[in-house]
Motif scaffolding. Structure first.
Motif, short mmCIF file in Angstrom:
data_model
loop_
_atom_site.label_atom_id
_atom_site.label_comp_id
_atom_site.label_asym_id
_atom_site.label_seq_id
_atom_site.Cartn_x
_atom_site.Cartn_y
_atom_site.Cartn_z
N VAL A 64 -1.23 4.18 -11.29
CA VAL A 64 -0.64 4.41 -9.99
C VAL A 64 -0.14 5.85 -9.90
CG1 VAL A 64 1.23 3.73 -8.45
CG2 VAL A 64 0.01 2.00 -9.76
N GLY A 65 -0.54 6.53 -8.85
CA GLY A 65 -0.09 7.89 -8.62
C GLY A 65 -0.99 8.95 -9.22
N PRO A 91 -6.84 6.23 -1.89
CA PRO A 91 -5.66 6.24 -2.75
C PRO A 91 -5.66 5.03 -3.69
CG PRO A 91 -5.07 5.55 -0.54
CD PRO A 91 -6.52 5.99 -0.49
N THR A 92 -4.98 5.21 -4.81
CA THR A 92 -4.91 4.12 -5.78
C THR A 92 -4.06 2.99 -5.22
OG1 THR A 92 -3.05 5.19 -6.84
CG2 THR A 92 -5.22 5.62 -7.76
N PRO A 93 -4.42 1.75 -5.49
CA PRO A 93 -3.67 0.62 -4.94
C PRO A 93 -2.29 0.51 -5.58
CG PRO A 93 -5.33 -0.17 -6.46
CD PRO A 93 -5.55 1.31 -6.31
N ARG A 94 -1.32 0.14 -4.80
CA ARG A 94 0.05 -0.05 -5.28
C ARG A 94 0.24 -1.51 -5.64
NH1 ARG A 94 2.84 4.51 -6.31
NH2 ARG A 94 2.36 6.08 -4.78
N ARG A 95 1.05 -1.73 -6.67
CA ARG A 95 1.36 -3.09 -7.07
C ARG A 95 2.56 -3.57 -6.27
NH1 ARG A 95 0.08 -1.95 -13.02
NH2 ARG A 95 -2.03 -2.72 -13.10
N MET A 109 6.19 -5.36 -5.46
CA MET A 109 7.48 -5.27 -6.14
C MET A 109 7.69 -6.45 -7.09
SD MET A 109 10.14 -3.52 -6.69
CE MET A 109 10.41 -2.35 -5.39
N HIS A 152 6.43 -5.63 -10.53
CA HIS A 152 7.32 -4.74 -11.26
C HIS A 152 8.56 -5.47 -11.77
CE1 HIS A 152 5.14 -1.02 -10.54
NE2 HIS A 152 4.97 -1.40 -9.28
#
Length: 181
Positions: free
Chosen positions: A51-52, A64-68, A70, A73
């Protein structure tokens, strides 16, 4: 029966093809008698994007890279939490013994305990940050839990509890009596 003095390769007999029995189709470009030495292998899975981090080559998704989410996390942070909980419980019991032995107002000891817990939270965050820099960025590994950071925090809290016990006079006199000092 074949002559036993002949080499084994000359003694083999070809079996005629039988109806209904065939050689199953081969996969992955396998050819009998040909070794895949030096041929590039195709990976079984695509590399996991960090990520990032920007895409650097093939195998990266477009855009863009996929976000996980919350929840992922938070679940990752909970793994290993039993270490911090055990260290916190030990520190709380030791703090209680130290605070009650002081026979005074509990305001100052309570403030000390709260500040100590805040330092433990800061140590946990610092451990996570160091793990992110070292494991994820430099070594390229994926962290699946927070066990290391929880263990560091538990060791700190246990040491804090021992320090509080060492400041309690009757605990130290009992310890010295048991050890024979």
């Amino acid at each position: 029966m074949a002559d036993q003095t002949q080499p084994w390769a000359e003694r083999t007999v070809e079996v005629p093809p039988q109806p209904g029995v065939g050689v199953p189709p081969q996969r992955d470009g396998f050819r009998r008698g040909v070794a895949p030495v030096g041929q590039p292998r195709t990976p079984r899975t695509e590399p996991f994007p960090v990520v990032g981090q920007e895409p650097t080559g093939t195998g990266w998704p477009e855009g863009p890279t996929p976000r996980r989410p919350m929840s992922w996390h938070l679940a990752q942070l909970r793994r290993g939490g039993e270490w911090s909980a055990a260290g916190g419980l030990f520190a709380f019991v030791c703090w209680g013994i130290w605070a009650i032995s002081g026979r005074g107002d509990l305001t100052a000891p309570l403030l000390i305990f709260v500040l100590s817990l805040l330092v433990a939270v800061g140590l946990f965050a610092l451990s996570r940050l160091v793990g992110r820099v070292v494991l994820e960025r430099q070594l390229g590994r994926v962290r699946r839990s927070a066990r290391g950071a929880h263990l560091v925090t538990a060791v700190f809290l246990a040491g804090l509890g021992v320090a509080w016990l060492q400041q309690t006079e009757w605990v130290m006199s009992a310890w010295n009596w048991i050890t024979g000092r």
